[in-house]
Write a protein that holds these residues in place. Structure first.
Motif, PDB file in Angstrom:
ATOM      1  N   THR A  17      -0.684   1.628  -7.738  1.00 42.93           N
ATOM      2  CA  THR A  17       0.210   0.480  -7.766  1.00 42.93           C
ATOM      3  C   THR A  17      -0.177  -0.321  -9.015  1.00 42.93           C
ATOM      4  OG1 THR A  17      -1.244  -1.046  -6.574  1.00 42.93           O
ATOM      5  CG2 THR A  17       0.145   0.431  -5.235  1.00 42.93           C
ATOM      6  N   PRO A  18       0.505  -1.429  -9.307  1.00 44.38           N
ATOM      7  CA  PRO A  18       0.040  -2.262 -10.424  1.00 44.38           C
ATOM      8  C   PRO A  18      -1.349  -2.850 -10.220  1.00 44.38           C
ATOM      9  CG  PRO A  18       2.333  -2.749  -9.907  1.00 44.38           C
ATOM     10  CD  PRO A  18       1.828  -1.854  -8.817  1.00 44.38           C
ATOM     11  N   PRO A  77       8.097   8.198  -7.293  1.00 47.27           N
ATOM     12  CA  PRO A  77       7.553   8.544  -8.623  1.00 47.27           C
ATOM     13  C   PRO A  77       6.844   7.375  -9.297  1.00 47.27           C
ATOM     14  CG  PRO A  77       9.943   8.284  -8.720  1.00 47.27           C
ATOM     15  CD  PRO A  77       9.568   8.283  -7.263  1.00 47.27           C
ATOM     16  N   GLN A  78       7.228   6.147  -8.960  1.00 40.48           N
ATOM     17  CA  GLN A  78       6.610   4.974  -9.586  1.00 40.48           C
ATOM     18  C   GLN A  78       5.138   4.836  -9.229  1.00 40.48           C
ATOM     19  OE1 GLN A  78       8.723   4.996  -7.065  1.00 40.48           O
ATOM     20  NE2 GLN A  78       7.997   3.594  -5.474  1.00 40.48           N
ATOM     21  N   ASN A  79       4.679   5.557  -8.209  1.00 44.52           N
ATOM     22  CA  ASN A  79       3.290   5.464  -7.754  1.00 44.52           C
ATOM     23  C   ASN A  79       2.441   6.655  -8.173  1.00 44.52           C
ATOM     24  OD1 ASN A  79       4.883   4.184  -4.952  1.00 44.52           O
ATOM     25  ND2 ASN A  79       3.424   2.953  -6.093  1.00 44.52           N
ATOM     26  N   ILE A  80       2.955   7.549  -8.991  1.00 44.54           N
ATOM     27  CA  ILE A  80       2.286   8.836  -9.207  1.00 44.54           C
ATOM     28  C   ILE A  80       1.908   9.033 -10.670  1.00 44.54           C
ATOM     29  CG2 ILE A  80       2.664  11.333  -9.182  1.00 44.54           C
ATOM     30  CD1 ILE A  80       4.328  10.917  -6.644  1.00 44.54           C
ATOM     31  N   ASN A 125       0.841  -1.187   0.000  1.00 46.96           N
ATOM     32  CA  ASN A 125       0.000   0.000   0.000  1.00 46.96           C
ATOM     33  C   ASN A 125       0.886   1.250   0.000  1.00 46.96           C
ATOM     34  OD1 ASN A 125      -1.577   2.248   1.096  1.00 46.96           O
ATOM     35  ND2 ASN A 125      -3.176   0.733   1.447  1.00 46.96           N
ATOM     36  N   PRO A 126       0.803   2.110  -1.018  1.00 45.36           N
ATOM     37  CA  PRO A 126       1.729   3.247  -1.114  1.00 45.36           C
ATOM     38  C   PRO A 126       1.546   4.279  -0.015  1.00 45.36           C
ATOM     39  CG  PRO A 126       0.032   3.410  -2.790  1.00 45.36           C
ATOM     40  CD  PRO A 126      -0.125   2.054  -2.164  1.00 45.36           C
ATOM     41  N   PHE A 127       0.348   4.360   0.570  1.00 48.19           N
ATOM     42  CA  PHE A 127       0.098   5.360   1.609  1.00 48.19           C
ATOM     43  C   PHE A 127       0.700   4.960   2.948  1.00 48.19           C
ATOM     44  CE2 PHE A 127      -3.293   5.697  -1.533  1.00 48.19           C
ATOM     45  CZ  PHE A 127      -3.153   7.017  -1.900  1.00 48.19           C
TER      46      PHE A 127
END
Length: 379
Positions: free
Chosen positions: A281-282, A258-261, A33-35
């Motif tokens: 995410t993917p 940056p990979q999540n934006i 989870n990116p958050f």
């Protein structure tokens, strides 16, 4: 098992590698989870967006097994209820009217972010139970009015209920990707009126001379971020409110994750006029922030919904979580989903009263969900 426990005020005390390794262990078959990532949480704290001065004092609970991080919980001491999206203002008012202090309280949540995700981060079930026991000790010893755990995954609710927390349900709206080959294939699954309205909204934006670009994180430069933050702040100003997040926060996540934006930039006559920012995410895309420098009919829907939907279809992202509230999302293919929060209150009389309230509210939420599902936008 004996764990070493601790309370930290900065994730720098743990380090990015240890924190993200623990996060990755929560759902090994999915992207983290990116958050809950070190980059996102640390940016909130270090930018001053969520800190003691803004009423979000970090007090993260930690369990170590030797030198290894075994469990952790994002936890804040809150002096207000802003930025939570599970509303307890009426509870605070009841306390105040009866001469009882409601603040400070303990809160486990992602600041300003109504996204579901694990709150009891642990490498195994034994560590998770030990972490919850540590939380119970802390809330008793701290003398706080209450502890609130917002948007935990459903699989953690039974553990919380067994520990004495009261469960509260809510509703969000999520879009589910049925392996659509393109946006038109998605539209074809909707009722005729819904399909016609979406096409009309997109046509209005096009006829207004607006073009849209989707920028991945690595392509977003500081000028883009400064423009986006002006748009974001303007949205709050239009509602006579102050923005929760500052420019430094956005610059930090742009640099560190940056990979999540994805930034959707709307332009007219060669200049930017609006933007929306989503995190992904993917597996999942999360609708987050939007703002504009000038009004164009239906541009919000195009930038914040239709462009991200097209991105989901192209990238084969399974779920688009639309954020808090908004029945209007159903007309755009989003469906209602139940969410959860868990609450522990120290004062016995107030705990009894709130438990009765939650029982009544739960019935209302279930009825509301039934009514929403009867208005399914699909054929």
């Amino acid at each position: 098992m004996d764990y070493r426990t601790g309370v930290i005020s900065s994730l720098a005390e743990v380090g990015e590698a240890a924190w993200d390794e623990l996060l990755a262990a929560q759902e090994p078959d999915r992207a983290p989870n990116p958050f809950l990532s070190y980059a996102f949480l640390h940016a909130l704290h270090e930018s001053g967006s969520a800190c003691a001065e803004t009423g979000w004092q970090p007090q993260f609970l930690m369990l170590w097994d030797g030198d290894a991080l075994a469990a952790a919980m994002p936890l804040y001491v809150k002096s207000h209820s802003y930025g939570e999206y599970v509303f307890d203002w009426a509870w605070a008012d009841a306390y105040h009217r009866n001469g009882v202090e409601y603040y400070p309280k303990l809160l486990s949540a992602i600041p300003f972010t109504p996204v579901c995700g694990p709150r009891l981060l642990a490498r195994d079930a034994v560590a998770r139970k030990a972490l919850l026991a540590f939380l119970m000790e802390q809330q008793q010893a701290a003398g706080m009015s209450s502890t609130h755990i917002l948007f935990p995954p459903e699989e953690q609710t039974a553990l919380l209920e067994d520990a004495g927390f009261m469960l509260r349900s809510g509703v969000q709206f999520h879009w589910l990707n049925q392996d659509y080959p393109d946006f038109e294939a998605f539209l074809a699954t909707l009722e005729h009126k819904k399909r016609k309205n979406i096409r009309a909204e997109r046509r209005k934006v096009n006829e207004a001379g607006v073009t849209l670009r989707r920028l991945r994180g690595a392509d977003i430069d500081e000028a883009h971020w400064r423009f986006f933050h002006r748009c974001y702040a303007n949205t709050y100003a239009e509602h006579r409110s102050s923005p929760y997040l500052n420019l430094d926060f956005f610059l930090r996540i742009g640099r560190d994750m940056p990979q999540n934006i994805l930034l959707v930039l709307a332009e007219r006559a060669g200049r930017p006029i609006a933007a929306s920012l989503v995190i992904h995410t993917p597996d999942t895309l999360y609708g987050r922030y939007w703002g504009a420098q000038e009004h164009v009919p239906c541009l919000h829907f195009e930038a914040a919904y239709y462009q991200p939907l097209e991105f989901c279809i192209t990238e084969r992202i399974a779920v688009f979580e639309g954020g808090a509230q908004g029945e209007h999302k159903m007309a755009r293919g989003f469906l209602p989903q139940k969410t959860w929060s868990a609450h522990w209150l120290a004062h016995p009389a107030f705990a009894d009263a709130i438990e009765r309230f939650l029982q009544r509210e739960s019935g209302g939420i279930d009825t509301y969900l039934d009514e929403l599902n009867e208005r399914n936008p699909f054929k």
